[in-house]
Design a protein around this motif. Structure first.
Motif, PDB file in Angstrom:
ATOM      1  N   MET A   4       0.834  -1.208   0.000  1.00 43.31           N
ATOM      2  CA  MET A   4       0.000   0.000   0.000  1.00 43.31           C
ATOM      3  C   MET A   4       0.870   1.259   0.000  1.00 43.31           C
ATOM      4  O   MET A   4       0.579   2.227  -0.709  1.00 43.31           O
ATOM      5  CB  MET A   4      -0.955  -0.001   1.198  1.00 43.31           C
ATOM      6  CG  MET A   4      -1.925  -1.178   1.209  1.00 43.31           C
ATOM      7  SD  MET A   4      -2.806  -1.459  -0.341  1.00 43.31           S
ATOM      8  CE  MET A   4      -3.955  -0.116  -0.288  1.00 43.31           C
ATOM      9  N   ALA A   5       1.958   1.241   0.762  1.00 45.34           N
ATOM     10  CA  ALA A   5       2.874   2.381   0.789  1.00 45.34           C
ATOM     11  C   ALA A   5       3.531   2.571  -0.579  1.00 45.34           C
ATOM     12  O   ALA A   5       3.666   3.702  -1.067  1.00 45.34           O
ATOM     13  CB  ALA A   5       3.931   2.188   1.877  1.00 45.34           C
ATOM     14  N   ALA A   6       3.928   1.462  -1.214  1.00 47.05           N
ATOM     15  CA  ALA A   6       4.536   1.545  -2.548  1.00 47.05           C
ATOM     16  C   ALA A   6       3.541   2.091  -3.562  1.00 47.05           C
ATOM     17  O   ALA A   6       3.893   2.922  -4.415  1.00 47.05           O
ATOM     18  CB  ALA A   6       5.037   0.170  -2.980  1.00 47.05           C
ATOM     19  N   ARG A   7       2.297   1.680  -3.469  1.00 43.79           N
ATOM     20  CA  ARG A   7       1.268   2.198  -4.373  1.00 43.79           C
ATOM     21  C   ARG A   7       1.060   3.691  -4.175  1.00 43.79           C
ATOM     22  O   ARG A   7       0.918   4.439  -5.150  1.00 43.79           O
ATOM     23  CB  ARG A   7      -0.061   1.462  -4.159  1.00 43.79           C
ATOM     24  CG  ARG A   7      -0.068   0.054  -4.700  1.00 43.79           C
ATOM     25  CD  ARG A   7      -1.404  -0.601  -4.439  1.00 43.79           C
ATOM     26  NE  ARG A   7      -1.450  -1.952  -4.980  1.00 43.79           N
ATOM     27  CZ  ARG A   7      -2.489  -2.755  -4.855  1.00 43.79           C
ATOM     28  NH1 ARG A   7      -3.575  -2.358  -4.198  1.00 43.79           N
ATOM     29  NH2 ARG A   7      -2.465  -3.964  -5.377  1.00 43.79           N
ATOM     30  N   ASP A   8       1.032   4.106  -2.910  1.00 43.17           N
ATOM     31  CA  ASP A   8       0.869   5.545  -2.634  1.00 43.17           C
ATOM     32  C   ASP A   8       2.021   6.344  -3.230  1.00 43.17           C
ATOM     33  O   ASP A   8       1.796   7.397  -3.849  1.00 43.17           O
ATOM     34  CB  ASP A   8       0.789   5.802  -1.124  1.00 43.17           C
ATOM     35  CG  ASP A   8      -0.536   5.387  -0.524  1.00 43.17           C
ATOM     36  OD1 ASP A   8      -1.517   5.201  -1.293  1.00 43.17           O
ATOM     37  OD2 ASP A   8      -0.600   5.247   0.719  1.00 43.17           O
ATOM     38  N   ARG A   9       3.261   5.853  -3.046  1.00 45.07           N
ATOM     39  CA  ARG A   9       4.420   6.545  -3.623  1.00 45.07           C
ATOM     40  C   ARG A   9       4.312   6.603  -5.138  1.00 45.07           C
ATOM     41  O   ARG A   9       4.555   7.640  -5.756  1.00 45.07           O
ATOM     42  CB  ARG A   9       5.726   5.850  -3.220  1.00 45.07           C
ATOM     43  CG  ARG A   9       6.145   6.094  -1.794  1.00 45.07           C
ATOM     44  CD  ARG A   9       7.563   5.584  -1.521  1.00 45.07           C
ATOM     45  NE  ARG A   9       7.750   4.173  -1.842  1.00 45.07           N
ATOM     46  CZ  ARG A   9       7.474   3.166  -1.025  1.00 45.07           C
ATOM     47  NH1 ARG A   9       6.967   3.391   0.172  1.00 45.07           N
ATOM     48  NH2 ARG A   9       7.691   1.923  -1.402  1.00 45.07           N
ATOM     49  N   THR A  23       1.480   9.017  -6.324  1.00 44.23           N
ATOM     50  CA  THR A  23       1.693  10.438  -6.067  1.00 44.23           C
ATOM     51  C   THR A  23       2.984  10.966  -6.684  1.00 44.23           C
ATOM     52  O   THR A  23       3.314  12.126  -6.521  1.00 44.23           O
ATOM     53  CB  THR A  23       1.711  10.712  -4.536  1.00 44.23           C
ATOM     54  OG1 THR A  23       2.760   9.929  -3.936  1.00 44.23           O
ATOM     55  CG2 THR A  23       0.364  10.370  -3.925  1.00 44.23           C
ATOM     56  N   ASP A  24       3.703  10.112  -7.398  1.00 45.90           N
ATOM     57  CA  ASP A  24       4.943  10.530  -8.057  1.00 45.90           C
ATOM     58  C   ASP A  24       4.598  11.461  -9.219  1.00 45.90           C
ATOM     59  O   ASP A  24       3.942  11.051 -10.177  1.00 45.90           O
ATOM     60  CB  ASP A  24       5.694   9.304  -8.556  1.00 45.90           C
ATOM     61  CG  ASP A  24       7.048   9.645  -9.179  1.00 45.90           C
ATOM     62  OD1 ASP A  24       7.330  10.834  -9.435  1.00 45.90           O
ATOM     63  OD2 ASP A  24       7.823   8.704  -9.426  1.00 45.90           O
ATOM     64  N   PRO A  25       5.037  12.711  -9.161  1.00 48.40           N
ATOM     65  CA  PRO A  25       4.682  13.661 -10.222  1.00 48.40           C
ATOM     66  C   PRO A  25       5.338  13.322 -11.571  1.00 48.40           C
ATOM     67  O   PRO A  25       4.893  13.806 -12.611  1.00 48.40           O
ATOM     68  CB  PRO A  25       5.206  15.001  -9.691  1.00 48.40           C
ATOM     69  CG  PRO A  25       6.232  14.646  -8.654  1.00 48.40           C
ATOM     70  CD  PRO A  25       5.847  13.311  -8.109  1.00 48.40           C
ATOM     71  N   ASP A  26       6.359  12.494 -11.563  1.00 46.04           N
ATOM     72  CA  ASP A  26       7.022  12.113 -12.816  1.00 46.04           C
ATOM     73  C   ASP A  26       6.306  10.983 -13.532  1.00 46.04           C
ATOM     74  O   ASP A  26       6.711  10.574 -14.605  1.00 46.04           O
ATOM     75  CB  ASP A  26       8.472  11.718 -12.547  1.00 46.04           C
ATOM     76  CG  ASP A  26       9.292  12.884 -12.032  1.00 46.04           C
ATOM     77  OD1 ASP A  26       8.978  14.029 -12.406  1.00 46.04           O
ATOM     78  OD2 ASP A  26      10.234  12.644 -11.242  1.00 46.04           O
TER      79      ASP A  26
END
Length: 130
Positions: free
Chosen positions: A118-123, A126-129
């Protein structure tokens, strides 16, 4: 003098080979419903409707097809119980039990890793790139 017993290379399973039968077996086993049915049956024998309740979300038709496939592949056995009305019970074969141990281990690893996933999915999300 006869040649030593050398296995026929065409009979060796290789999941990466396009025409290898292990691909079909793996697909049948690891599809959503096959995996869940196998895991449920590793808990014990089930009658059809009880198994359907245990594997929440599976339709009657899909569970029936899945069980037929797992039975055909030798992972599940279907027993008709002599009663009125007749009842059917499903259980794992020795092969099914052996495979379910590995599958159970994988599921436990995945369940334990859910917070990390879940943390990896959030990162990722939300990654602007991206």
């Amino acid at each position: 003098m006869s040649a030593p017993d050398v296995p026929d290379a065409s009979l060796e399973a290789d999941v990466f080979a396009r025409n290898c039968g292990s691909r079909d077996v793996l697909q049948n086993l690891t599809g959503r419903w096959g995996l869940l049915a196998l895991l449920a049956l590793s808990e014990g024998d089930y009658r059809f409707n009880a198994l359907r309740r245990r594997v929440d979300g599976v339709s009657e038709r899909m569970l029936s097809q899945t069980l037929q496939t797992l039975e055909r592949d030798g992972f599940v056995t279907r027993t008709v119980l002599q009663s009125i009305p007749p009842r059917v019970e499903y259980s794992l074969t020795d092969l099914g039990r052996a495979v379910s141990v590995s599958v159970r281990s994988l599921v436990e690893q995945v369940e334990g890793a859910v917070p990390q996933v879940m943390a990896a999915r959030d990162r990722y999300d939300t990654d602007p790139d991206r």
